[in-house]
Every structure is written in C-alpha cells, then in structure tokens.
Design a protein around this motif. Structure first.
Motif, short mmCIF file in Angstrom:
data_model
loop_
_atom_site.label_atom_id
_atom_site.label_comp_id
_atom_site.label_asym_id
_atom_site.label_seq_id
_atom_site.Cartn_x
_atom_site.Cartn_y
_atom_site.Cartn_z
N LYS A 38 0.67 -1.12 -0.07
CA LYS A 38 -0.11 -0.08 -0.20
C LYS A 38 0.89 1.33 0.21
N LEU A 39 2.07 1.00 -0.32
CA LEU A 39 3.13 2.25 -0.27
C LEU A 39 3.92 2.46 -1.54
N PRO A 40 3.09 3.03 -2.32
CA PRO A 40 3.53 2.96 -4.11
C PRO A 40 4.75 4.19 -4.20
N CYS A 41 5.06 5.08 -3.09
CA CYS A 41 6.01 6.02 -3.03
C CYS A 41 7.51 5.40 -2.80
N LEU A 42 7.53 4.02 -2.46
CA LEU A 42 8.85 3.49 -2.25
C LEU A 42 9.32 2.77 -3.42
N GLU A 43 10.62 2.91 -3.53
CA GLU A 43 11.24 2.39 -4.76
C GLU A 43 11.53 1.00 -4.66
N ALA A 44 11.98 -0.07 -5.24
CA ALA A 44 12.77 -1.09 -4.86
C ALA A 44 14.12 -0.84 -4.43
N PRO A 45 14.77 -1.78 -3.64
CA PRO A 45 16.15 -1.35 -3.07
C PRO A 45 17.15 -1.33 -4.28
N SER A 46 18.17 -0.37 -4.25
CA SER A 46 19.19 -0.57 -5.07
C SER A 46 19.82 -1.91 -5.22
N ASN A 47 20.40 -2.46 -6.34
CA ASN A 47 20.98 -3.70 -6.44
C ASN A 47 22.92 -3.55 -6.18
N ARG A 48 23.10 -2.48 -5.64
CA ARG A 48 24.54 -2.02 -5.39
C ARG A 48 25.20 -3.16 -4.46
N THR A 49 26.53 -3.54 -4.69
CA THR A 49 27.28 -4.13 -3.74
C THR A 49 27.87 -3.33 -2.99
N LEU A 50 28.12 -3.71 -1.74
CA LEU A 50 28.67 -3.04 -0.82
C LEU A 50 29.87 -3.85 -0.12
N THR A 51 31.16 -3.32 -0.36
CA THR A 51 32.24 -4.30 -0.19
C THR A 51 32.91 -3.78 1.16
N GLY A 52 33.27 -4.56 1.99
CA GLY A 52 34.24 -4.09 3.42
C GLY A 52 35.42 -5.05 3.25
N PHE A 53 36.54 -4.33 4.01
CA PHE A 53 37.77 -5.16 4.30
C PHE A 53 37.97 -5.26 5.65
N GLY A 54 38.45 -6.23 6.24
CA GLY A 54 38.92 -6.42 7.69
C GLY A 54 40.27 -7.16 7.48
N ILE A 55 41.32 -6.63 8.47
CA ILE A 55 42.29 -7.34 8.81
C ILE A 55 42.43 -7.69 10.50
N ASP A 56 43.07 -8.72 10.91
CA ASP A 56 43.35 -8.68 12.38
C ASP A 56 44.66 -9.66 12.35
N ILE A 57 45.38 -9.33 13.56
CA ILE A 57 46.71 -10.00 13.87
C ILE A 57 46.56 -10.41 15.27
N HIS A 58 46.90 -11.57 15.62
CA HIS A 58 47.09 -11.92 17.04
C HIS A 58 48.40 -12.58 17.31
N PRO A 59 49.21 -12.56 18.32
CA PRO A 59 50.17 -13.28 18.45
C PRO A 59 49.96 -14.71 19.31
N PHE A 60 50.78 -15.67 19.35
CA PHE A 60 50.44 -16.88 19.86
C PHE A 60 50.59 -16.99 21.45
N GLU A 61 49.95 -17.54 22.35
CA GLU A 61 50.15 -17.91 23.59
C GLU A 61 50.04 -19.33 24.28
N GLU A 62 50.91 -19.48 24.81
CA GLU A 62 51.20 -21.30 25.09
C GLU A 62 50.23 -21.45 26.14
N ASN A 63 49.84 -22.77 26.05
CA ASN A 63 48.72 -23.30 27.01
C ASN A 63 47.41 -23.01 27.09
N LYS A 64 46.98 -22.55 25.51
CA LYS A 64 45.82 -21.91 25.63
C LYS A 64 44.98 -22.68 24.47
N GLU A 65 43.58 -22.83 24.56
CA GLU A 65 43.22 -23.54 23.12
C GLU A 65 43.02 -22.47 21.95
#
Length: 373
Positions: A201-228
């Motif tokens: 019942k809301l004709p003023c709304l358009e369909a969503p854009s088909n744009r693809t949104l891209t994200g990048f992530g990086i993470d670093i962790h050192p080792f620790e003994e006696n840990k899972e």
C-alpha cells in the motif's frame, strides 16, 4: 527562520513487522526509510530543526547519513516524544511517525496552513463502513480515523504530556487539557507501515538498489602457550592459542571488521571493546552471530566472504572444510559463498617466525530486497 520543529518518531522495535529488518531500515533505492521520510518533509517546509528519535545503535549509523538532531527514544511513544520535546524551543512542533512514509505533500501543507486554528491540528479520514461498539451499532458520522503528522502548540503539548496517563497520539493528550483540536482532511495515501502486507500500500517506495557494498578487515594476534586455539570458528588441535581479550579467533575478528566496513558500522573495537570485561574470553562465534543480527536489522544481506589466513603454523588444510561450513552457518549463507585461503609469509616477519597469525577478510553485502517478500 521557521517557527516549527519537526519530530520524527522511530524508536520502536518493529515487532509486528515480522522480519529481521527493522522497518525504518528498509531501503528505497539507496536511501533507508527513515531518511526517505525526513527528506520528503524537508522539501516541503523549511523547518527550524529536524529531530529524529531512535535507539542508540541506530543513531550511531544514522549519523553517517545526515546531520540532523538525534534523540534516544524511551520505552513508549509518549516517552520518546517527551525526550524529543526537550530539544524544541519553537512555537509549533510537527510530530509524525517514520512508519507513515508516503504522506502527500498537499496533506502536510494543509496541516501547516491551519496552525492558528487550534492547539493541535490533526488530519482525519471519514469512516465509510458500518461500525459497532460491542454489539451496538454506532453512527459512523461521529467517528474519525486519526492520522499523523499532527501540529501542536509546543508549550501546550509539553504540558499535556506531564502526566502518568499514556496517550496514543498528541491530539488526545492536548484534548485532555480542554484545549482545542482542529481537524483537516487526511489522505488514504498516508498509510502507516505496520505489517509486511502494508508494503503493498506504499507506492512511493522504490525497490532497493542492487548495489554491492564491499568491506575489508584485517586482524593480527600473537600466539600464547597453554591456551586453546580457535580459528574460523573451529578448534585447532595444537597446544597453543592466541593472546587476546576474547578467545582470539583472528579469522572471525577480521571477518567481523569486513562486515561492519561494508555496512558502514565502524569496527569490532567499537561494538565489542576489549576494555569491557563482558567480552573477556568471549566466544568469537557469538560475536559474529550478534554482528550478523545487527547487519540484518539495518537492512543488509550477506553476499559472500573471502578470507586469507597467513600463517607458518599450524597447518590449516585439514580444517578448511570445517571452517567453511561453520562460518556459512553463522553467516546464514551457503558454503559455496565462503572462501578460505591459507598461505605462508615465506618465513618473513613475525608470521614467518611462527609468532602469530594475520588474517585478511573481504565481505560483500546487498540491500535486503523487500520487494521479494
């Protein structure tokens, strides 16, 4: 300078909408519903101030889109409105619901033009069907359907809300003081979005854009003994793990950052800070589940992800298949949309010295297509 402030209420939980997406975060083109509504009002009138009422999490994301005044809502519509009115110093205030998203321009102008005709100006619709109160018919000429937006004299509305009595709209609060309420013609086009069926019942709304949104992530962790060791949501059979505030799943942490980056929602440290003891030793799979839920509620769907794990040790080939299925289940996508690559650092740097692991992640999102419902 305009003597009217606009308040748009959108702090509700959308519990009757029955989707993972909050209705204020449905997209029309590349614009979320709350912004679509706000910009529509903005084009019609030069308001002194525009106040958006929402939740804390939503306000953080809303600020990425526009620089309005944002106010945290309360447990009820009335409390949300009371919170917003603390920021209003104009003679008049126009209050509407973000869920009423296709209000005709002429209806808004009728309300604004009638501001001097009552303490509250209310758009109404006549009732065309036969009505009963319990088992007794009533005269439909005496009944009206009340809509928003409603324009009020600010000082009177503030006074009317200084009570424990809960009102469903501004006009009933103002009427309780004996103040005048003036009716103007509403519109059937100003339908309120409450359930999924209302989308038709809301004709003023358009369909969503088909744009693809891209994200990048990086993470670093050192080792620790006696840990899972947990990596990619899978327990690795070694006698050392990662030094971290949580369980240290470096792959999931990089993935969370990639997802948040694509959605424009900051980074993992903002959502799950290592200064918060609540996340001490946290299961990173639970953090990913929460991230996925947040992303869905803000109108996004996950397309695919790609991880590159850089490590000399441990060897990951025996675990890659389980990582794919585990992450796919957590993300709510098929396993073929999850890609995991393992590589070494050719014995260079801290990774090459077998001191830790680094992971790069890429994630793609699309807008939730409510047209397919």
């Amino acid at each position: 300078m305009s003597n009217t402030t606009l308040i748009l209420l959108g702090a509700g939980s959308s519990s009757r909408f029955k989707t993972d997406v909050k209705k204020q975060w449905l997209y029309s083109g590349e614009i979320p519903l709350w912004l679509h509504v706000t910009e529509h009002f903005e084009k019609i009138n030069d308001f002194n101030k525009i106040i958006i009422v929402s939740t804390t999490d939503e306000i953080q994301l809303m600020r990425n889109f526009a620089t309005y005044t944002y106010v945290e809502g309360g447990a009820s519509r009335q409390q949300s409105l009371t919170n917003a009115l603390k920021h209003v110093d104009t003679e008049y205030v126009l209050v509407s619901d973000i869920a009423r998203c296709c209000i005709p321009e002429e209806m808004i102008k009728r309300i604004l033009d009638a501001k001097e005709l009552g303490s509250c100006i209310v758009p109404v619709l006549p009732v065309t069907d036969t009505l009963y109160m319990n088992e007794v018919p009533i005269d439909r000429e005496d009944v009206r359907i009340i809509q928003t937006p409603q324009l009020s004299v600010t000082k009177i509305l503030k006074k009317a809300l200084e009570t424990e009595t809960l009102f469903t709209d501004d006009s009933s609060a103002i009427a309780s003081l004996g103040e005048s309420v003036h009716f103007v013609k509403g519109s059937v086009s100003a339908h309120k979005l409450t359930t999924l069926d209302d989308l038709q019942k809301l004709p003023c709304l358009e369909a969503p854009s088909n744009r693809t949104l891209t994200g990048f992530g990086i993470d670093i962790h050192p080792f620790e003994e006696n840990k899972e060791m947990w990596l990619g949501g899978v327990k690795i059979n070694v006698d050392y793990g990662f030094k971290a505030h949580s369980d240290g799943d470096v792959a999931i942490h990089a993935l969370i950052d990639a997802l948040l980056g694509a959605a424009g929602m900051g980074d993992i440290g903002e959502l799950y800070p290592d200064t918060n003891n609540h996340y001490a030793g946290a299961d990173s799979k639970e953090l990913l589940k929460d991230t996925v839920k947040r992303i869905a509620s803000f109108g996004y769907e996950i397309g695919n992800i790609d991880l590159t794990i850089m490590t000399e040790a441990p060897k990951l080939l025996p675990y890659k298949s389980e990582m794919k299925t585990t992450l796919a289940a957590l993300l709510g996508i098929r396993a073929n949309f999850v890609n995991i690559k393992a590589t070494t650092a050719e014995k260079l740097g801290f990774v090459g010295r077998k001191e830790g692991v680094t992971v790069h992640a890429v994630a793609n999102l699309t807008y939730f297509n409510w047209k397919n419902i």
